[in-house]
Design a protein around this motif. Structure first.
Motif, short mmCIF file in Angstrom:
data_model
loop_
_atom_site.label_atom_id
_atom_site.label_comp_id
_atom_site.label_asym_id
_atom_site.label_seq_id
_atom_site.Cartn_x
_atom_site.Cartn_y
_atom_site.Cartn_z
N GLU A 118 -11.78 3.30 -10.09
CA GLU A 118 -10.74 2.82 -9.50
C GLU A 118 -9.80 3.95 -8.95
O GLU A 118 -9.16 3.81 -7.76
N THR A 138 0.76 -1.24 0.06
CA THR A 138 0.01 -0.04 -0.23
C THR A 138 1.02 1.28 0.12
O THR A 138 0.49 2.12 -0.74
N SER A 187 -9.17 11.33 -10.40
CA SER A 187 -10.37 10.70 -9.96
C SER A 187 -11.54 10.39 -11.06
O SER A 187 -12.61 10.11 -10.86
N GLU A 201 -9.38 5.85 -0.41
CA GLU A 201 -8.69 5.24 0.39
C GLU A 201 -7.62 5.89 1.13
O GLU A 201 -7.41 5.65 2.30
N MET A 202 -6.84 6.69 0.33
CA MET A 202 -5.67 7.32 0.86
C MET A 202 -6.12 8.45 1.75
O MET A 202 -5.39 8.59 2.85
N THR A 239 -9.17 4.76 -4.96
CA THR A 239 -7.94 4.93 -4.61
C THR A 239 -7.60 6.34 -3.53
O THR A 239 -7.08 6.10 -2.59
N ARG A 298 2.11 2.09 -3.39
CA ARG A 298 1.08 2.31 -4.43
C ARG A 298 0.65 3.69 -4.08
O ARG A 298 0.42 4.64 -4.97
N PHE A 299 0.37 4.15 -2.67
CA PHE A 299 0.11 5.49 -2.45
C PHE A 299 1.05 6.62 -2.83
O PHE A 299 0.66 7.57 -3.64
N VAL A 359 0.75 7.22 -6.70
CA VAL A 359 -0.40 8.16 -6.86
C VAL A 359 0.02 9.64 -6.51
O VAL A 359 -0.09 10.48 -7.48
#
Length: 932
Positions: A798, A700, A794, A805-806, A802, A703-704, A707
């Motif tokens: 998906e 995670t 956004s 979630e962040m 994300t 992945r963050f 982004v």
């Protein structure tokens, strides 16, 4: 895009029952100010202010017959200059009173938590201890973490701070009246109402902006006011609350923790030379001496209290033999004190010792005053240093414990000893700062005059490993070169007089490589502060790189890695206990790259710098150079900001600048100062244990980060295109904002532009850049580039999932989004359009900016899954709604006055218009907050 298409402001929330006293205070203060204006200025003045106030409120409420903004502006523009100036003062002073009422309400809410058998106030010390206990932390773990805490707020001077010291005292008195009124009888309330009107009367008759620009020593006096009247007590109270919470929650005792305060106070005022020609070596010396005089005076007051209280009789409890033995030296140094007290205190040796200590502190204080005045400082009874003072105090403590006065020692004496250990003879920990180019130019000048060749990295290292003096009194040099050498000599003098802690940190602005630090070490060697050729090496100064621009932040880990691997610098590290401080510049990076790119660069930089130091076995302290505004790294509640820092980068050590109006907001009232420090200490403690990465999938964080990297790159392209690659935006900034008036407003001693850097976007300092956009309510540095980046990220289900979630999982991203949301809630594009249109700036460019703002708001709402900004922070939303009807008149008055000056100005009107404009600058800063 037209103003009508801009996002509507959030609907004001209904008033919470617990906030009714705040609204009552605001109404009482408004009515009191109205009466004072009517009585002192007349009916016309009162009606003018009231008419504009009522019309602005009606517009904000959406009343059907309320005037539109354009009609309100026309009404304000028609005011004669004297009435316009008076109205600007009225709304400015009203905001000062509103701010006081809000601070009083913070005190009220804090006391409500303390006075009830309910859960502790969030972010308090007690709350933090309960969190740690719930996590399963042991008493030993928490005790060790508390012992390692080192929390350092650093007060700085600021060219947008407008609250005079006189008004700070007046605010404190108004707050006291409001707090006392709550529990007073009807008769007492009437008396307090009279007292309140008297204070508001004095407020109206006091100039809220100085008529002359404050000198650096005026600014020194202001920060000393905070030290003496707020910060020392708040730090001691925070220390006590923290230790008590630990002992009671973990059912243990912690005597060692009571003797070491976690809070020390820093300052740049008098030491920050970067771009401020008024900070001379002489000013640095004077600032340090005045801080020393203040702290010694505080010790003298505390000693008076101890002398009065500590009356232990020798025939009831024998004193420690070492204390009795110390009287020989005391009698020799202070025969008059001995003769005056030996009979009266014959059976009270502890009281006699305290009397001697007090007399020595008096002598020490006279010595400091003599030095500051340039007089001979012969005071043989003065303490040589704080360590000698502490040794005497420890003799008193040993006697108290030997007598069995354990509780008296713990409650009455140990807090004083902890105060002395925290603040020494210096009071403030002063940082000195200057630009890297200054040091390079100075050494290049000397090298050229001495025929040494280029002072490159090889030459710097050679000189540092030798002991040959580089300069002497016979060597001619430029004035700027001599000032660079004299600055380090002033640091040496400050250390010799008040101890090394008084001025041991030298910050280097715009650091780009290891040589920037080596140059300062060479200057310090010439002042006798450094001897890296000695065995072991000697250094009395920490050299601190400041990484400010986006490029510098990205290069910082490599620069630090090279520095730590340097054989010469290794000797500096050895001399300083293998500790290295690094400062991060939030302001210039924000101006350089925009909020998203700079925030991510700062986060990545902290993580990487911490890793470099861990690999090298060096203890890192990060110094966060935040401002008050979102565009300069501020805008977050303290606890949330600390939680948002990268894990494993703080480890109990926090150093953060406190700037501008944020100082008065955070420390203006004593209970608020206590709450601010308590939250900071508790948040720092929690940060040492919390790690958001625990409990999430190991993939995670990467992945963050990917982004965030994408968001950063996209926002940077938008920001750079508009701010740096096209002169049109800066031209709009100059035409539509009052930044040119800031230089004449006399808020501070520092110029708005860096010397020699030009008058464009690269030359203007980050503070006025942020301040100007805030004044016109556009808040551009807090959102430009964000809308495009978030909208694109956004665009798919998906991507949106994300980002949500962040926000939910990652404290950094949640804090960043919350700051952007707050800025958007405070912005008002209809008002900003009025500035641009009325002052002849580029409306077409504003249309592009409004489109980006709309994208930002839409994306934030989509990620937050809500229809209104600040939906989950009703207190802040209510505060903005409360303020907007009174901010609007100041904005309209500022537009009208700017037009009058720029289009219709006459020499006769110019001074009066300038005074009125200064009032609007101050009032909008008071009203909008987070401005600089």
């Amino acid at each position: 895009m037209t103003a009508a298409a801009t996002p509507a402001p959030a609907t004001p929330p209904s008033t919470r029952p617990e906030d009714l006293p705040l609204h009552e205070d605001v109404r009482r203060l408004a009515a009191t100010l109205g009466r004072v204006i009517r009585r002192l200025e007349g009916e016309e003045a009162y009606e003018t202010v009231e008419t504009i106030r009522r019309a602005s409120r009606a517009r904000r409420r959406g009343d059907p017959d309320a005037p539109a903004l354009e009609a309100l502006l026309a009404r304000v523009e028609a005011l004669p200059l004297p009435l316009a100036a008076l109205t600007a003062r009225a709304f400015t002073l009203f905001f000062l009173l509103i701010n006081t009422a809000e601070q009083v309400h913070r005190v009220r809410r804090r006391d409500a938590y303390r006075g009830q058998d309910v859960a502790p106030q969030p972010a308090s010390a007690r709350w933090a201890m309960q969190q740690l206990r719930a996590q399963g932390r042991t008493a030993d773990e928490v005790r060790d973490a508390i012992a390692g805490l080192d929390v350092r707020p650093v007060l700085t001077a600021h060219p947008t701070e407008s609250t005079r010291r006189t008004l700070l005292s007046l605010q404190a008195r108004v707050a006291d009246v409001l707090l006392r009124r709550e529990h007073a009888s009807a008769d007492e309330q009437r008396a307090l109402d009279d007292a309140l009107e008297g204070e508001v009367e004095l407020l109206w008759l006091t100039a809220e902006v100085r008529r002359d620009r404050p000198s650096v020593l005026d600014e020194v006096s202001t920060v000393l006011w905070y030290l003496e009247t707020r910060l020392l007590d708040a730090g001691a109270r925070t220390h006590d609350v923290l230790v008590r919470a630990f002992e009671e929650e973990f059912d243990t005792t912690a005597e060692s923790l009571r003797l070491q305060s976690p809070v020390r106070i820093g300052t740049w005022v008098g030491g920050d030379r970067d771009g401020n020609p008024f900070v001379t070596p002489e000013v640095t010396l004077a600032a340090a001496r005045r801080a020393s005089h203040v702290i010694l005076g505080r010790y003298r007051q505390a000693l008076d209290g101890l002398i009065e209280r500590v009356s232990i009789a020798a025939h009831l409890a024998a004193p420690d033999p070492a204390l009795v033995a110390s009287f020989d030296a005391d009698r020799a140094a202070l025969p008059d004190v001995w003769e005056a007290n030996r009979r009266r205190n014959a059976d009270e040796p502890v009281r006699l010792k305290l009397t001697f200590i007090a007399a020595r502190i008096d002598a020490t204080r006279r010595r400091v005053a003599a030095r500051d005045a340039g007089r001979p400082d012969v005071e043989p009874a003065a303490y040589a240093d704080a360590a000698a003072f502490e040794r005497d105090l420890l003799l008193v403590r040993a006697s108290l414990l030997a007598a069995g006065a354990t509780e008296a020692c713990r409650t009455a004496f140990d807090p004083f000893l902890a105060l002395v250990r925290a603040h020494g003879f210096h009071g403030f920990l002063m940082d000195v700062r200057d630009h890297a180019d200054v040091h390079k130019a100075a050494l290049d000048d000397v090298a050229e005059r001495l025929g040494l060749g280029p002072m490159d990295g090889h030459a710097l290292r050679r000189e540092l490993l030798g002991r040959r003096p580089l300069v002497g009194s016979h060597v001619p040099m430029e004035d700027a070169t001599r000032r660079a050498f004299d600055t380090l000599r002033a640091v040496r003098t400050v250390q010799d007089e008040a101890g090394e802690a008084a001025a041991r940190t030298y910050v280097i602005s715009m650091t780009t490589g290891p040589e920037d630090l080596l140059r300062v070490l060479l200057l310090a060697r010439e002042a006798g502060l450094v001897d890296l050729a000695a065995d072991p090496p000697v250094s009395r100064i920490d050299v601190v790189p400041l990484f400010e621009t986006l490029a510098d932040l990205e290069a910082a880990p490599d620069v630090l890695r090279a520095l730590l691997a340097d054989e010469v610098y290794a000797r500096q590290l050895a001399a300083r206990g293998r500790r290295q401080e690094v400062m991060l510049g939030y302001s210039d990076s924000g101006k350089d790259a925009g909020i998203l790119a700079s925030s991510w660069a700062l986060y990545r930089g902290q993580d990487a710098l911490a890793a470099v130091c861990r690999d090298a076995g060096v203890e890192l302290r990060l110094f966060h150079g935040r401002g008050g505004s979102v565009g300069r790294g501020g805008g977050s509640p303290v606890a949330r900001a600390l939680a948002a820092l990268p894990p494993d980068t703080v480890e109990g050590r926090v150093k953060i600048t406190e700037q501008g109006e944020i100082i008065s907001q955070q420390f203006g009232l004593a209970p608020i100062a206590e709450r601010t420090l308590e939250v900071t200490v508790a948040g720092t403690l929690l940060q040492a244990f919390d790690d958001w990465r625990q409990g999430v999938d190991p993939a995670t964080p990467a992945r963050f980060a990917a982004v965030m990297e994408s968001l950063s790159e996209r926002s940077l392209r938008v920001y750079r295109e508009l701010v740096h690659e096209d002169a049109a935006l800066f031209q709009l900034f100059l035409q539509a904002t009052p930044v040119a008036e800031l230089a004449a407003a006399r808020f501070g001693s520092r110029p708005a532009y860096r010397p020699g850097a030009g008058a464009g976007i690269t030359g203007i300092r980050a503070i006025p850049w942020q301040f100007g956009w805030t004044q016109i309510r556009l808040m551009l540095p807090g959102w430009l580039g964000v809308g495009t980046a978030l909208e694109e990220a956004s665009a798919t289900p998906e991507g949106l999932a994300t980002l949500r979630e962040m926000t939910r999982v990652w404290p950094f991203f949640d804090d960043l989004l919350a700051k952007i949301e707050m800025v958007c809630a405070k912005a008002d594009l209809e008002v900003a359009r009025a500035y641009v249109a009325r002052l002849g700036a580029d409306i077409g460019l504003l249309d592009r900016l409004e489109a980006e703002f709309a994208r930002t708001v839409a994306a934030v709402l989509r990620i937050r899954q809500t229809d209104e900004l600040l939906a989950d922070t009703p207190v802040l939303r209510a505060a903005i709604a409360l303020r907007n009807p009174y901010v609007d008149p100041l904005s309209l008055l500022q537009i009208a006055l700017l037009r009058r000056r720029w289009e219709e100005g006459t020499p006769e009107d110019d001074a009066a218009v300038g005074e009125a404009l200064s009032a609007t600058l101050s009032g909008l800063a008071q009203g909008l907050r987070n401005t600089g």
